[in-house]
Design a protein around this motif. Structure first.
Motif, PDB file in Angstrom:
ATOM      1  N   TYR A  87       0.833  -1.214   0.000  1.00 15.19           N
ATOM      2  CA  TYR A  87       0.000   0.000   0.000  1.00 15.19           C
ATOM      3  C   TYR A  87       0.868   1.265   0.000  1.00 15.19           C
ATOM      4  CZ  TYR A  87      -2.942  -3.652   2.074  1.00 15.19           C
ATOM      5  OH  TYR A  87      -3.596  -4.822   2.347  1.00 15.19           O
ATOM      6  N   LEU A 163      -6.530   5.304   4.211  1.00 15.63           N
ATOM      7  CA  LEU A 163      -7.302   4.062   4.382  1.00 15.63           C
ATOM      8  C   LEU A 163      -8.624   4.130   3.622  1.00 15.63           C
ATOM      9  CD1 LEU A 163      -6.491   3.450   8.153  1.00 15.63           C
ATOM     10  CD2 LEU A 163      -5.685   2.077   6.202  1.00 15.63           C
ATOM     11  N   ALA A 168     -10.670   0.568   3.000  1.00 15.15           N
ATOM     12  CA  ALA A 168     -10.521  -0.191   4.256  1.00 15.15           C
ATOM     13  C   ALA A 168     -11.783  -0.087   5.113  1.00 15.15           C
ATOM     14  CB  ALA A 168      -9.325   0.348   5.035  1.00 15.15           C
ATOM     15  N   HIS A 209      -9.360  -3.363   8.561  1.00 20.04           N
ATOM     16  CA  HIS A 209      -9.232  -4.454   7.598  1.00 20.04           C
ATOM     17  C   HIS A 209      -9.073  -3.879   6.197  1.00 20.04           C
ATOM     18  CE1 HIS A 209     -10.315  -7.672  10.444  1.00 20.04           C
ATOM     19  NE2 HIS A 209     -11.007  -6.698  11.028  1.00 20.04           N
ATOM     20  N   LEU A 210      -8.092  -4.395   5.474  1.00 18.57           N
ATOM     21  CA  LEU A 210      -7.852  -3.935   4.109  1.00 18.57           C
ATOM     22  C   LEU A 210      -8.278  -5.030   3.136  1.00 18.57           C
ATOM     23  CD1 LEU A 210      -4.713  -2.620   5.529  1.00 18.57           C
ATOM     24  CD2 LEU A 210      -5.821  -1.172   3.827  1.00 18.57           C
TER      25      LEU A 210
END
Ligand SMILES: Cc1cc2nc3c(=O)[nH]c(=O)nc-3n(C[C@H](O)[C@H](O)[C@H](O)COP(=O)(O)OP(=O)(O)OC[C@H]3O[C@@H](n4cnc5c(N)ncnc54)[C@H](O)[C@@H]3O)c2cc1C
Ligand code: SF4
Length: 327
Positions: A87, A163, A168, A209-210
């Motif tokens: 990322y 994010l 995310a 959480h991605l």
């Protein structure tokens, strides 16, 4: 400035933490790294008599490419080669938070919930008293936009826009059980700016959480601040997506540091899917995002300057992401 006494609680499990939060409803704050909360307490900003420390709760720790525990320290994430590769936008944003010393204590959960900023609010008790306080703490009016209903303090976290650009989600736990919301949904954009999140009473951030789709995306985070080694964002632009020279497959842009909540601009980026990310489209997108955001005069840089910098930073982020890091 001094820290008033408070009672410190140190639960050792998530269940015990949620139980304690229910018991102390309305009378506590969670304490993570303390880099934002404790300076605010020293300024007597919205003090609570109890603090629930989160550093002994194992469920809040641990990280992988798909999950960041809420108590993970920013400095540790910054050193994680797998995360940096997966990322680039998050990698950029992490390095832009505060200073290395602050990142050594600051956590993911604390960064997402960092207090909003305003130069009439982030001041000592005596400074604020001399002005009659304000809506966000101890008073009943706003000095920035004179009225009695809404606070316009600026959202100043760096991780949230990154994010949000990565799609995310935040995992939350509370008396009603666990749930997940998109990172953008954590902020109460329809609210009064004082209660700045959609968290239910006592709810705690467990992890971020991605999605697998975000891994390996291109990205960039560009931040405007007064002192590049230290300051909160006056503007933060996060870009992430996938594209080739001829075709955009996905594109997200989120902006923080300007209004009270970070914002994503899917209504402007979705129509670009399937076409090229050429200079004309990049310029059009940058100008339109600049038109939609409205900074007010509550941080160091003048709102007119910040507004003019929005298209500049969006253009920079997009061009660098387009030409820079690999797909
Ligand atoms: C000099 C200085 C410069 C800074 N510059 C920046 C900057 O450039 N960019 C930036 O983003 N931040 C900046 N910060 C703010 C802050 O240091 C960081 O955002 C940091 O990541 C906050 O994390 P923390 O763990 O210390 O949070 P804390 O101070 O412990 O907590 C912050 C808030 O989040 C709540 N909270 C924490 N964890 C949870 C959880 N798991 N669930 C529910 N609530 C929780 C706390 O109750 C509190 O309200 C700066 C701070 C300082 C002192
Ligand atoms: S925007 Fe207004 S209400 Fe909000 S912190 Fe600043 S002065 Fe206070």
């Amino acid at each position: 400035m001094h820290l008033d006494p408070f009672e410190l609680h140190q639960p050792t499990s998530l269940d015990a933490t949620v139980g304690l939060a229910t018991e102390l409803a309305g009378k506590f704050d969670y304490l993570a790294g303390g880099t934002d909360l404790l300076p605010n307490y020293k300024m007597h900003l919205n003090l609570r008599p109890h603090l629930i420390a989160l550093d002994l709760v194992p469920e809040l720790k641990g990280r992988s490419v798909g999950r960041l525990g809420a108590m993970e320290r920013l400095a540790d994430l910054e050193q994680d080669a797998a995360l940096r590769r997966a990322y680039p936008v998050l990698d950029d944003a992490l390095r832009e938070v505060a200073t290395p010393l602050v990142r050594a204590s600051g956590t993911v959960g604390g960064n997402l919930l960092v207090e909003t900023r305003c130069f009439f609010f982030n001041q000592s008790y005596f400074w604020r008293a001399s002005l009659g306080f304000c809506l966000k703490a101890d008073g009943d009016r706003c000095h920035v936009v004179p009225q009695k209903e809404r606070c316009y303090a600026t959202f100043s976290g760096d991780l949230a826009p990154a994010l949000m650009a990565l799609d995310a989600e935040v995992e939350l736990a509370g008396a009603g059980g666990r749930r997940r919301v998109p990172v953008g949904g954590l902020y109460d954009a329809a609210g009064d700016g004082i209660r700045r999140t959609t968290l239910r009473p006592g709810e705690i951030v467990v992890a971020v959480h991605l999605p697998p789709s975000a891994e390996g995306s291109r990205g960039r985070y560009k931040k405007l601040r007064v002192r590049p080694s230290y300051d909160f964002p006056e503007l933060g632009v996060a870009v992430a997506g996938r594209w080739t020279r001829e075709r955009v497959d996905s594109l997200r842009i989120a902006v923080g540091g300007v209004e009270t909540y970070p914002r994503r601009f899917d209504e402007l980026t979705d129509p670009l899917i399937g076409g090229p990310l050429d200079d004309e489209r990049v310029n059009g997108l940058a100008e339109e995002i600049g038109r939609r955001l409205r900074p007010v005069h509550n941080t160091f840089l003048l709102p007119d300057y910040r507004k003019r910098m929005i298209p500049v930073f969006v253009r920079r982020a997009l061009r660098e992401a387009r030409e820079g890091n690999a797909a």
